[in-house]
Design a protein around this motif. Sequence first.
Motif, mmCIF file in Angstrom:
data_model
loop_
_atom_site.group_PDB
_atom_site.id
_atom_site.type_symbol
_atom_site.label_atom_id
_atom_site.label_comp_id
_atom_site.label_asym_id
_atom_site.label_seq_id
_atom_site.Cartn_x
_atom_site.Cartn_y
_atom_site.Cartn_z
ATOM 1 N N ALA A 49 0.831 -1.208 0.000
ATOM 2 C CA ALA A 49 0.000 0.000 0.000
ATOM 3 C C ALA A 49 0.865 1.258 0.000
ATOM 4 C CB ALA A 49 -0.928 -0.007 1.207
ATOM 5 N N GLY A 50 0.475 2.216 -0.837
ATOM 6 C CA GLY A 50 1.187 3.487 -0.922
ATOM 7 C C GLY A 50 1.303 3.957 -2.357
ATOM 8 N N THR A 51 2.035 5.021 -2.541
ATOM 9 C CA THR A 51 2.314 5.551 -3.875
ATOM 10 C C THR A 51 3.752 5.211 -4.230
ATOM 11 O OG1 THR A 51 0.727 7.347 -3.656
ATOM 12 C CG2 THR A 51 2.479 7.665 -5.255
ATOM 13 N N TRP A 52 3.918 4.571 -5.370
ATOM 14 C CA TRP A 52 5.220 4.137 -5.857
ATOM 15 C C TRP A 52 5.562 4.928 -7.114
ATOM 16 C CZ3 TRP A 52 7.902 0.458 -3.092
ATOM 17 C CH2 TRP A 52 7.182 -0.211 -2.106
ATOM 18 N N ARG A 53 6.802 5.377 -7.220
ATOM 19 C CA ARG A 53 7.220 6.191 -8.368
ATOM 20 C C ARG A 53 8.467 5.613 -9.024
ATOM 21 N NH1 ARG A 53 4.218 10.682 -8.644
ATOM 22 N NH2 ARG A 53 3.201 11.389 -6.753
ATOM 23 N N ARG A 58 7.014 5.150 -19.178
ATOM 24 C CA ARG A 58 5.994 4.161 -19.525
ATOM 25 C C ARG A 58 5.170 3.734 -18.309
ATOM 26 N NH1 ARG A 58 10.078 -0.045 -22.089
ATOM 27 N NH2 ARG A 58 11.145 0.652 -20.218
ATOM 28 N N LEU A 59 5.780 3.785 -17.127
ATOM 29 C CA LEU A 59 5.120 3.400 -15.882
ATOM 30 C C LEU A 59 5.714 4.276 -14.775
ATOM 31 C CD1 LEU A 59 3.130 1.510 -14.455
ATOM 32 C CD2 LEU A 59 5.012 -0.116 -14.194
ATOM 33 N N SER A 60 5.222 5.495 -14.709
ATOM 34 C CA SER A 60 5.830 6.479 -13.812
ATOM 35 C C SER A 60 5.337 6.388 -12.370
ATOM 36 C CB SER A 60 5.573 7.886 -14.350
ATOM 37 O OG SER A 60 4.182 8.103 -14.516
ATOM 38 N N ARG A 61 4.187 5.759 -12.174
ATOM 39 C CA ARG A 61 3.601 5.736 -10.825
ATOM 40 C C ARG A 61 2.591 4.606 -10.707
ATOM 41 N NH1 ARG A 61 -0.097 10.834 -9.145
ATOM 42 N NH2 ARG A 61 -1.529 9.719 -7.816
ATOM 43 N N ILE A 62 2.505 4.040 -9.515
ATOM 44 C CA ILE A 62 1.444 3.090 -9.177
ATOM 45 C C ILE A 62 0.935 3.462 -7.797
ATOM 46 C CG2 ILE A 62 0.843 0.698 -8.645
ATOM 47 C CD1 ILE A 62 2.955 -0.231 -10.590
ATOM 48 N N ASP A 63 -0.367 3.634 -7.687
ATOM 49 C CA ASP A 63 -1.018 3.864 -6.394
ATOM 50 C C ASP A 63 -1.661 2.549 -5.970
ATOM 51 O OD1 ASP A 63 -0.377 6.567 -6.448
ATOM 52 O OD2 ASP A 63 -2.261 7.144 -7.378
ATOM 53 N N ILE A 64 -1.398 2.133 -4.726
ATOM 54 C CA ILE A 64 -1.978 0.894 -4.197
ATOM 55 C C ILE A 64 -2.605 1.215 -2.849
ATOM 56 C CG2 ILE A 64 -1.524 -1.481 -3.481
ATOM 57 C CD1 ILE A 64 0.940 -1.447 -5.310
ATOM 58 N N TYR A 73 -6.050 -2.675 -4.060
ATOM 59 C CA TYR A 73 -6.456 -2.135 -5.348
ATOM 60 C C TYR A 73 -5.357 -1.220 -5.867
ATOM 61 C CZ TYR A 73 -10.889 -4.154 -4.177
ATOM 62 O OH TYR A 73 -11.859 -5.060 -3.858
ATOM 63 N N ALA A 74 -5.257 -1.134 -7.184
ATOM 64 C CA ALA A 74 -4.163 -0.371 -7.786
ATOM 65 C C ALA A 74 -4.636 0.440 -8.981
ATOM 66 C CB ALA A 74 -3.051 -1.316 -8.226
ATOM 67 N N ARG A 75 -3.875 1.466 -9.264
ATOM 68 C CA ARG A 75 -4.045 2.251 -10.478
ATOM 69 C C ARG A 75 -2.645 2.601 -10.979
ATOM 70 N NH1 ARG A 75 -7.871 6.223 -9.520
ATOM 71 N NH2 ARG A 75 -9.389 4.970 -10.600
ATOM 72 N N ALA A 76 -2.411 2.342 -12.246
ATOM 73 C CA ALA A 76 -1.119 2.638 -12.866
ATOM 74 C C ALA A 76 -1.185 3.987 -13.575
ATOM 75 C CB ALA A 76 -0.757 1.537 -13.850
ATOM 76 N N TRP A 77 -0.031 4.620 -13.696
ATOM 77 C CA TRP A 77 0.091 5.931 -14.325
ATOM 78 C C TRP A 77 1.315 5.940 -15.241
ATOM 79 C CZ3 TRP A 77 -2.877 10.219 -12.161
ATOM 80 C CH2 TRP A 77 -3.633 9.864 -11.051
ATOM 81 N N SER A 78 1.237 6.709 -16.314
ATOM 82 C CA SER A 78 2.375 6.959 -17.205
ATOM 83 C C SER A 78 2.572 8.464 -17.296
ATOM 84 C CB SER A 78 2.095 6.439 -18.622
ATOM 85 O OG SER A 78 1.943 5.050 -18.610
ATOM 86 N N THR A 79 3.756 8.860 -17.702
ATOM 87 C CA THR A 79 3.978 10.285 -17.947
ATOM 88 C C THR A 79 3.076 10.708 -19.097
ATOM 89 O OG1 THR A 79 6.260 10.091 -17.205
ATOM 90 C CG2 THR A 79 5.729 12.019 -18.549
ATOM 91 N N CYS A 80 2.386 11.831 -18.933
ATOM 92 C CA CYS A 80 1.450 12.302 -19.967
ATOM 93 C C CYS A 80 2.197 12.597 -21.262
ATOM 94 C CB CYS A 80 0.711 13.563 -19.494
ATOM 95 S SG CYS A 80 -0.310 13.289 -18.044
ATOM 96 N N GLU A 81 1.596 12.183 -22.362
ATOM 97 C CA GLU A 81 2.215 12.341 -23.676
ATOM 98 C C GLU A 81 2.473 13.797 -24.046
ATOM 99 O OE1 GLU A 81 0.818 10.876 -27.953
ATOM 100 O OE2 GLU A 81 0.612 9.340 -26.390
ATOM 101 N N HIS A 82 1.539 14.683 -23.702
ATOM 102 C CA HIS A 82 1.652 16.089 -24.113
ATOM 103 C C HIS A 82 2.114 17.016 -23.002
ATOM 104 C CE1 HIS A 82 -0.107 14.918 -27.876
ATOM 105 N NE2 HIS A 82 -1.124 14.360 -27.236
ATOM 106 N N ASP A 83 2.401 16.449 -21.801
ATOM 107 C CA ASP A 83 2.885 17.254 -20.683
ATOM 108 C C ASP A 83 3.737 16.373 -19.783
ATOM 109 O OD1 ASP A 83 3.376 18.898 -18.536
ATOM 110 O OD2 ASP A 83 1.268 19.364 -18.127
ATOM 111 N N ALA A 84 5.032 16.376 -20.036
ATOM 112 C CA ALA A 84 5.954 15.480 -19.326
ATOM 113 C C ALA A 84 6.091 15.814 -17.840
ATOM 114 C CB ALA A 84 7.321 15.523 -19.989
ATOM 115 N N THR A 85 5.487 16.898 -17.395
ATOM 116 C CA THR A 85 5.560 17.263 -15.974
ATOM 117 C C THR A 85 4.440 16.609 -15.167
ATOM 118 O OG1 THR A 85 4.207 19.248 -16.245
ATOM 119 C CG2 THR A 85 6.602 19.487 -16.531
ATOM 120 N N ARG A 86 3.511 15.935 -15.848
ATOM 121 C CA ARG A 86 2.360 15.324 -15.166
ATOM 122 C C ARG A 86 2.295 13.829 -15.441
ATOM 123 N NH1 ARG A 86 -2.370 17.340 -17.615
ATOM 124 N NH2 ARG A 86 -3.473 16.114 -16.070
#
Length: 152
Positions: A49-53, A58-64, A73-86
């Motif tokens: 459990a927690g936020t992993w970075r 391609r896989l910048s973050r996972i929240d569990i 439960y989990a949600r995966a995140w990638s760096t946004c294609e049009h805004d590399a800061t998010r």
Amino acid sequence: MTHASSVRRPLRQMTALFLTAALTLSLSALLTLTSAKQASALCVASGFAGTWRSSDDRLSRIDIWHGEDCGLYARAWSTCEHDATRDCKWAGTKEVKATESKNFRFFYYNWSNADEVLQLRLKDKTHMSVWDHTDYHSGKEVSFTVPMVKSR
């Protein structure tokens, strides 16, 4: 006098019965709360459990997190294609599946053009590696491993 004592006996029995019921109910409530606290403590004890970075776009973050059912439960995140800061979240929340090993879990996404599985391996309290494997319906396969650090 016989009549007065025979009236008191059922009254004493009723009072004793009500006291016993009240004590039983109180004890039952206390045990239920204690069991719920213990279950909650066991639920939270998972190191996943927690936020992993990571530094991988391609896989910048996972929240569990733990659900009300104590499942992960989990949600995966990638760096946004049009805004590399998010980071941009992937579609939907996924249930993290357990395995026999307490340090290994997985979850998956079914996309319109591929099936993707993320296999999580907990190394210690703050480090995890994630193997991401995608099977495209065209037959192409892509796999990569991402080291992740717990940020909170």
